[in-house]
Enzyme design. Structure first.
Site, PDB file in Angstrom:
ATOM      1  N   ARG A 129      39.435  51.989  40.484  1.00  0.00           N
ATOM      2  CA  ARG A 129      39.853  52.107  39.076  1.00  0.00           C
ATOM      3  C   ARG A 129      38.730  52.672  38.202  1.00  0.00           C
ATOM      4  O   ARG A 129      38.528  52.235  37.070  1.00  0.00           O
ATOM      5  CB  ARG A 129      40.270  50.743  38.499  1.00  0.00           C
ATOM      6  CG  ARG A 129      41.509  50.152  39.105  1.00  0.00           C
ATOM      7  CD  ARG A 129      42.748  51.024  38.845  1.00  0.00           C
ATOM      8  NE  ARG A 129      43.944  50.317  39.242  1.00  0.00           N
ATOM      9  CZ  ARG A 129      44.370  50.203  40.492  1.00  0.00           C
ATOM     10  NH1 ARG A 129      43.706  50.783  41.480  1.00  0.00           N
ATOM     11  NH2 ARG A 129      45.469  49.542  40.765  1.00  0.00           N
TER      12      ARG A 129
ATOM     13  N   SER B  77      47.983  46.164  35.005  1.00  0.00           N
ATOM     14  CA  SER B  77      46.937  45.165  35.272  1.00  0.00           C
ATOM     15  C   SER B  77      45.958  45.130  34.109  1.00  0.00           C
ATOM     16  O   SER B  77      45.409  46.162  33.727  1.00  0.00           O
ATOM     17  CB  SER B  77      46.168  45.525  36.541  1.00  0.00           C
ATOM     18  OG  SER B  77      47.016  45.537  37.649  1.00  0.00           O
TER      19      SER B  77
ATOM     20  N   GLU C 157      40.443  46.046  32.573  1.00  0.00           N
ATOM     21  CA  GLU C 157      40.727  47.325  33.239  1.00  0.00           C
ATOM     22  C   GLU C 157      41.043  48.459  32.253  1.00  0.00           C
ATOM     23  O   GLU C 157      40.480  49.546  32.367  1.00  0.00           O
ATOM     24  CB  GLU C 157      41.866  47.115  34.254  1.00  0.00           C
ATOM     25  CG  GLU C 157      41.887  48.132  35.368  1.00  0.00           C
ATOM     26  CD  GLU C 157      42.713  49.336  35.019  1.00  0.00           C
ATOM     27  OE1 GLU C 157      42.212  50.456  35.145  1.00  0.00           O
ATOM     28  OE2 GLU C 157      43.865  49.152  34.588  1.00  0.00           O
TER      29      GLU C 157
HETATM   30  N1  EPU Z   1      49.360  36.640  42.737  1.00  0.00           N
HETATM   31  C1  EPU Z   1      49.646  35.360  42.348  1.00  0.00           C
HETATM   32  N2  EPU Z   1      50.119  35.134  41.081  1.00  0.00           N
HETATM   33  C2  EPU Z   1      50.309  36.148  40.211  1.00  0.00           C
HETATM   34  C3  EPU Z   1      50.012  37.462  40.591  1.00  0.00           C
HETATM   35  C4  EPU Z   1      49.523  37.693  41.870  1.00  0.00           C
HETATM   36  O1  EPU Z   1      49.482  34.411  43.113  1.00  0.00           O
HETATM   37  O2  EPU Z   1      50.741  35.856  39.093  1.00  0.00           O
HETATM   38  C5  EPU Z   1      48.899  36.899  44.107  1.00  0.00           C
HETATM   39  C6  EPU Z   1      49.995  37.596  44.925  1.00  0.00           C
HETATM   40  O3  EPU Z   1      50.873  36.678  45.506  1.00  0.00           O
HETATM   41  C7  EPU Z   1      49.183  38.347  45.953  1.00  0.00           C
HETATM   42  C8  EPU Z   1      47.909  38.721  45.201  1.00  0.00           C
HETATM   43  O4  EPU Z   1      47.826  37.836  44.097  1.00  0.00           O
HETATM   44  O5  EPU Z   1      48.844  37.510  47.022  1.00  0.00           O
HETATM   45  C9  EPU Z   1      47.871  40.164  44.763  1.00  0.00           C
HETATM   46  O6  EPU Z   1      48.982  40.451  43.914  1.00  0.00           O
HETATM   47  P1  EPU Z   1      49.721  41.882  43.933  1.00  0.00           P
HETATM   48  O7  EPU Z   1      50.094  42.246  45.329  1.00  0.00           O
HETATM   49  O8  EPU Z   1      50.804  41.827  42.914  1.00  0.00           O
HETATM   50  O9  EPU Z   1      48.636  42.937  43.530  1.00  0.00           O
HETATM   51  P2  EPU Z   1      47.419  42.887  42.477  1.00  0.00           P
HETATM   52  O10 EPU Z   1      46.152  42.836  43.246  1.00  0.00           O
HETATM   53  O11 EPU Z   1      47.651  41.833  41.474  1.00  0.00           O
HETATM   54  C10 EPU Z   1      47.040  45.460  42.425  1.00  0.00           C
HETATM   55  C11 EPU Z   1      46.826  46.495  41.370  1.00  0.00           C
HETATM   56  C12 EPU Z   1      48.169  46.936  40.776  1.00  0.00           C
HETATM   57  C13 EPU Z   1      49.036  47.483  41.894  1.00  0.00           C
HETATM   58  C14 EPU Z   1      49.221  46.376  42.937  1.00  0.00           C
HETATM   59  C15 EPU Z   1      49.987  46.865  44.144  1.00  0.00           C
HETATM   60  C16 EPU Z   1      44.641  46.123  40.377  1.00  0.00           C
HETATM   61  C17 EPU Z   1      43.888  45.642  39.189  1.00  0.00           C
HETATM   62  N3  EPU Z   1      45.968  45.992  40.318  1.00  0.00           N
HETATM   63  O12 EPU Z   1      47.553  44.310  41.782  1.00  0.00           O
HETATM   64  O13 EPU Z   1      47.892  48.008  39.879  1.00  0.00           O
HETATM   65  O14 EPU Z   1      50.285  47.916  41.414  1.00  0.00           O
HETATM   66  O15 EPU Z   1      47.920  45.935  43.415  1.00  0.00           O
HETATM   67  O16 EPU Z   1      49.205  47.711  44.906  1.00  0.00           O
HETATM   68  O17 EPU Z   1      44.037  46.608  41.323  1.00  0.00           O
HETATM   69  C18 EPU Z   1      47.498  48.573  37.595  1.00  0.00           C
HETATM   70  O18 EPU Z   1      46.391  48.987  37.958  1.00  0.00           O
HETATM   71  O19 EPU Z   1      47.866  48.629  36.393  1.00  0.00           O
HETATM   72  C19 EPU Z   1      48.372  47.959  38.577  1.00  0.00           C
HETATM   73  C20 EPU Z   1      49.538  47.428  38.243  1.00  0.00           C
END
Ligand code: EPU
Length: 340
Positions: A166, A240, A336
């Site tokens: 990012r 995010s 972010e």
């Molecule tokens: N989780 C929770 N509770 C929540 C949210 C997440 O327990 O409220 C847990 C999920 O169950 C999972 C882990 O956290 O085990 C990761 O969650 P998720 O797969 O939704 O992905 P993320 O790491 O939260 C990242 C990116 C997103 C992207 C997704 C999918 C960043 C900052 N965010 O989110 O990017 O869409 O992976 O690849 O790296 C963005 O940058 O705006 C964005 C949405």
């Protein structure tokens, strides 16, 4: 003749969080030559200059006492191909998701994992957008930008952009100095589906798809994102709100002992990336609000505008979430989106 800026333009419709704020001077940029002419006229000299794309990764802190350049340069074309790649160039103002779908329809896959990311083509390399196991830098060939000091049109290749998670040079040394006008992508002719991300593999399995085609991957990702992430047209948000933080191996070992279920992603340098959404959720902030802003009930990493929020409301909730996550896990979250 002086450049025909619009004055006192409300930026509320142009930022996905729907925050209030006016630009003292505002111009919609529709071509490279228009921008070059504007720079060479000297009218930007000594002024704060903010470059706005789709407004889906910025937080408006209030009025902007300077110039806002709203990048709306259109265009998308196949500019070449060799044995290995299709080269596709798109104007900075093109909608990102429409570009992704167009390349798939044309039979040039490679961007499907980045489906439904809000925003414009020109903003994609700035924060090196990423999702479902891919970052845009993996498909990046080069970009053109106008130097806002000299009016020169400059080419940036992969190395020049200093891509990271990012992150890119456009968030650091080059911030505010260059306006990206077009981006060229290299899309692989020998395509393989990238489905290692657990959520994606699960969605494809649910759909009974064993050998996914590019459009299947795109459709599955559109479905997952639509379930988890609020549509900015309905609920103000910028995706995010924090980056997923890195901790060292010792810190991770201590966290794992206390929370065996903690989601984590080991990095090649030995550090461990944690899921900020999980940390925020555990700290009790999922679905909770502070004034007119809250952390989204289906994805705690996304801050939402519940109606009438200001930049100050956003910063207040951001500080409260950071404090609680830090107290509970000893992890410091980094915002972010860019604050403008
Ligand atoms: N989780 C929770 N509770 C929540 C949210 C997440 O327990 O409220 C847990 C999920 O169950 C999972 C882990 O956290 O085990 C990761 O969650 P998720 O797969 O939704 O992905 P993320 O790491 O939260 C990242 C990116 C997103 C992207 C997704 C999918 C960043 C900052 N965010 O989110 O990017 O869409 O992976 O690849 O790296 C963005 O940058 O705006 C964005 C949405």
């Amino acid at each position: 003749m002086a450049f025909p800026f619009q004055t006192q333009v409300s930026l509320a419709p142009f930022n996905a969080f729907g925050l209030p704020g006016c630009a003292a001077r505002y111009a919609e940029i529709r071509s490279v030559s228009q921008l070059v002419k504007l720079v060479r006229s000297g009218e930007l000299n000594g002024q704060r200059c903010v470059i706005l794309g789709g407004g889906s990764n910025v937080l408006l802190s209030g009025d902007i006492d300077g110039v806002v350049l709203h990048m709306r340069i259109p265009g998308r074309e196949l500019i070449g191909s060799d044995d290995d790649f299709h080269l596709v160039r798109a104007g900075a103002g093109e909608n990102w998701h429409e570009l992704v779908r167009w390349t798939l329809e044309m039979g040039w896959p490679g961007l499907e994992n980045l489906s439904l990311i809000p925003g414009t083509v020109g903003a994609a390399p700035v924060q090196n957008i990423g999702a479902y196991g891919m970052e845009v830098c993996e498909r990046f060939m080069g970009l053109e930008a106008v130097d806002l000091r000299s009016g020169a049109v400059i080419s940036f290749d992969f190395k020049d952009c200093h891509f990271d998670y990012r992150d890119s040079v456009f968030k650091h040394e080059a911030a505010g100095r260059f306006a990206i006008t077009s981006v060229t992508f290299r899309l692989p002719k020998r395509w393989t589906a990238l489905t290692r991300y657990v959520d994606l593999a699960r969605e494809l399995a649910t759909r009974g798809i064993i050998d996914p085609k590019p459009l299947d991957v795109s459709d599955a990702i559109v479905a997952i994102r639509s379930r988890k992430l609020p549509d900015p047209a309905q609920i103000g948000n910028v995706g995010s709100f924090f980056k997923n933080p890195l901790v060292n191996a010792d810190h991770y070992a201590a966290l794992l002992a206390a929370h065996p279920e903690i989601p984590s992603y080991k990095q090649i340098d030995g550090q461990v990336k944690l899921a900020a959404g999980w940390l925020i959720d555990q700290a009790g902030w999922r679905g909770r609000s502070l004034g007119p802003v809250g952390m989204y009930e289906h994805q705690a990493l996304v801050m939402v505008n519940l109606g009438g929020a200001s930049g100050q409301d956003v910063l207040r909730l951001s500080a409260a979430v950071r404090r609680d996550v830090n107290e509970r896990f000893g992890v410091s979250l980094e915002m972010e989106p860019a604050l403008i």
